[in-house]
Design a protein around this motif. Sequence first.
Motif, PDB file in Angstrom:
ATOM      1  N   VAL A   1     -28.598  -2.041 -29.932  1.00  0.00           N
ATOM      2  CA  VAL A   1     -29.197  -1.103 -30.889  1.00  0.00           C
ATOM      3  C   VAL A   1     -29.243  -1.730 -32.281  1.00  0.00           C
ATOM      4  N   GLN A   2     -28.171  -2.404 -32.681  1.00  0.00           N
ATOM      5  CA  GLN A   2     -28.155  -3.086 -33.978  1.00  0.00           C
ATOM      6  C   GLN A   2     -29.287  -4.107 -34.064  1.00  0.00           C
ATOM      7  N   GLY A   3     -29.431  -4.897 -33.010  1.00  0.00           N
ATOM      8  CA  GLY A   3     -30.454  -5.937 -33.003  1.00  0.00           C
ATOM      9  C   GLY A   3     -31.854  -5.373 -33.097  1.00  0.00           C
ATOM     10  N   LEU A   4     -32.131  -4.303 -32.357  1.00  0.00           N
ATOM     11  CA  LEU A   4     -33.462  -3.693 -32.383  1.00  0.00           C
ATOM     12  C   LEU A   4     -33.775  -3.106 -33.752  1.00  0.00           C
TER      13      LEU A   4
ATOM     14  N   THR B   1     -36.376  -4.921 -36.445  1.00  0.00           N
ATOM     15  CA  THR B   1     -37.566  -4.201 -36.899  1.00  0.00           C
ATOM     16  C   THR B   1     -37.608  -4.122 -38.417  1.00  0.00           C
ATOM     17  N   LEU B   2     -36.464  -3.848 -39.032  1.00  0.00           N
ATOM     18  CA  LEU B   2     -36.402  -3.790 -40.498  1.00  0.00           C
ATOM     19  C   LEU B   2     -36.755  -5.142 -41.112  1.00  0.00           C
TER      20      LEU B   2
ATOM     21  N   THR C   1     -29.478 -11.753 -30.437  1.00  0.00           N
ATOM     22  CA  THR C   1     -30.551 -11.904 -29.449  1.00  0.00           C
ATOM     23  C   THR C   1     -30.031 -12.323 -28.066  1.00  0.00           C
ATOM     24  N   PRO C   2     -29.106 -13.298 -27.944  1.00  0.00           N
ATOM     25  CA  PRO C   2     -28.604 -13.623 -26.604  1.00  0.00           C
ATOM     26  C   PRO C   2     -27.936 -12.439 -25.907  1.00  0.00           C
ATOM     27  N   ILE C   3     -27.310 -11.554 -26.677  1.00  0.00           N
ATOM     28  CA  ILE C   3     -26.706 -10.358 -26.086  1.00  0.00           C
ATOM     29  C   ILE C   3     -27.796  -9.378 -25.673  1.00  0.00           C
ATOM     30  N   MET C   4     -28.819  -9.229 -26.510  1.00  0.00           N
ATOM     31  CA  MET C   4     -29.919  -8.316 -26.202  1.00  0.00           C
ATOM     32  C   MET C   4     -30.664  -8.741 -24.941  1.00  0.00           C
ATOM     33  N   VAL C   5     -30.689 -10.036 -24.678  1.00  0.00           N
ATOM     34  CA  VAL C   5     -31.335 -10.544 -23.469  1.00  0.00           C
ATOM     35  C   VAL C   5     -30.349 -10.594 -22.305  1.00  0.00           C
ATOM     36  N   GLY C   6     -29.146 -11.112 -22.567  1.00  0.00           N
ATOM     37  CA  GLY C   6     -28.190 -11.358 -21.496  1.00  0.00           C
ATOM     38  C   GLY C   6     -27.580 -10.112 -20.887  1.00  0.00           C
ATOM     39  N   PHE C   7     -27.221  -9.129 -21.707  1.00  0.00           N
ATOM     40  CA  PHE C   7     -26.542  -7.951 -21.160  1.00  0.00           C
ATOM     41  C   PHE C   7     -27.440  -7.141 -20.217  1.00  0.00           C
TER      42      PHE C   7
ATOM     43  N   SER D   1     -35.751   4.373 -43.343  1.00  0.00           N
ATOM     44  CA  SER D   1     -34.477   5.073 -43.570  1.00  0.00           C
ATOM     45  C   SER D   1     -33.794   5.392 -42.250  1.00  0.00           C
ATOM     46  N   THR D   2     -34.593   5.791 -41.266  1.00  0.00           N
ATOM     47  CA  THR D   2     -34.038   6.104 -39.946  1.00  0.00           C
ATOM     48  C   THR D   2     -33.472   4.862 -39.283  1.00  0.00           C
ATOM     49  N   LEU D   3     -34.225   3.766 -39.350  1.00  0.00           N
ATOM     50  CA  LEU D   3     -33.758   2.515 -38.751  1.00  0.00           C
ATOM     51  C   LEU D   3     -32.489   2.028 -39.427  1.00  0.00           C
TER      52      LEU D   3
END
Length: 325
Positions: free
Chosen positions: A149-152, A156-157, A106-112, A19-21
Amino acid sequence: MTTSTAEPGLSPQPRPVRSTLRAVAIVACVPYLALKIAWIAGSRVGIPAGSVLLEHRALVAVANSVTVLMDAAVVVLALLLTRPWGQRVPAWLLAVPMWAATGLLTPIMVGFPLQLVGVAFGGTKMQEAAEEPFLHDWVFNVVYGGFIVQGLALGTLFVLYARDRWGHLLRGKVWDLPSRATGSFMRTSAVAGSLSALFPAAMHVLWATGSTAGLPAGRIAERTTDFYLLEGSRIGFVAVAVTGVLLLAFRPLPTLSVRPPLTMAWIGASAMGAWGGWLLLASLMPETDGAESSSVMLTLTYAGEMISGLLLTWAVALLLRRRGA
């Protein structure tokens, strides 16, 4: 003692962590959606005077409308992954948008983060090299921070959801995979995807090492630390995707658990297919500035990356479908 009334195979009501995620994923969409809707309505918040975004209002409004729908899909996915009705959704109806979300985020989560590290060590940003302003720096920080944050949260969900619904497909060693699951069709797709990845991988290597082959004049002028780091990350995604799929297809490491190569294949192939497709679409958009128009080589690179990602994804889909059968 009471008995559960939940349907077989369905998860109970979301636990606090899920629920938190879900809440985190949805809230992380708000800044991006708010900015996009404001721009569609005519606001100039975050857009500096003289920005190219102010020169093509109709085209920008259409593009913003599309991206609003794409980010709104994250909200739908967050609900689907945490509600009991989400377990009844056909597998393909979840897999397709989740594949796209993985490949775009994922490319944003890695690239930024790589870009931030590069700047911290004295590197330069693409915005600094651009002849015309685009957006204020704070917009990139807010938007890309939200995407991470969206990607993480969404990732996980999805892992929790996949464990509940398809956990039996993710267990065991590579050598335990049935021969029919890694048959000729799956291996043919794996080899075809790997071979088609050679061209885009070679181009990314050339650009990461300083070559200007196939780059339009505008892109050459904007080669900063950001550019080289992002090109390096593209090489990494190709290597991860091809390695993961080939490990599953030909099983050279029989005692290896199925999950690591399957994870590599999913993330790498989606990043190639979805991000390559997004860049291909952007390269085909009309340009008024000849220096910014995409070259044939650049377009072919994006197309090759997309096709390779789709073929490698198809190989994984064949494996999972046949193993499930």
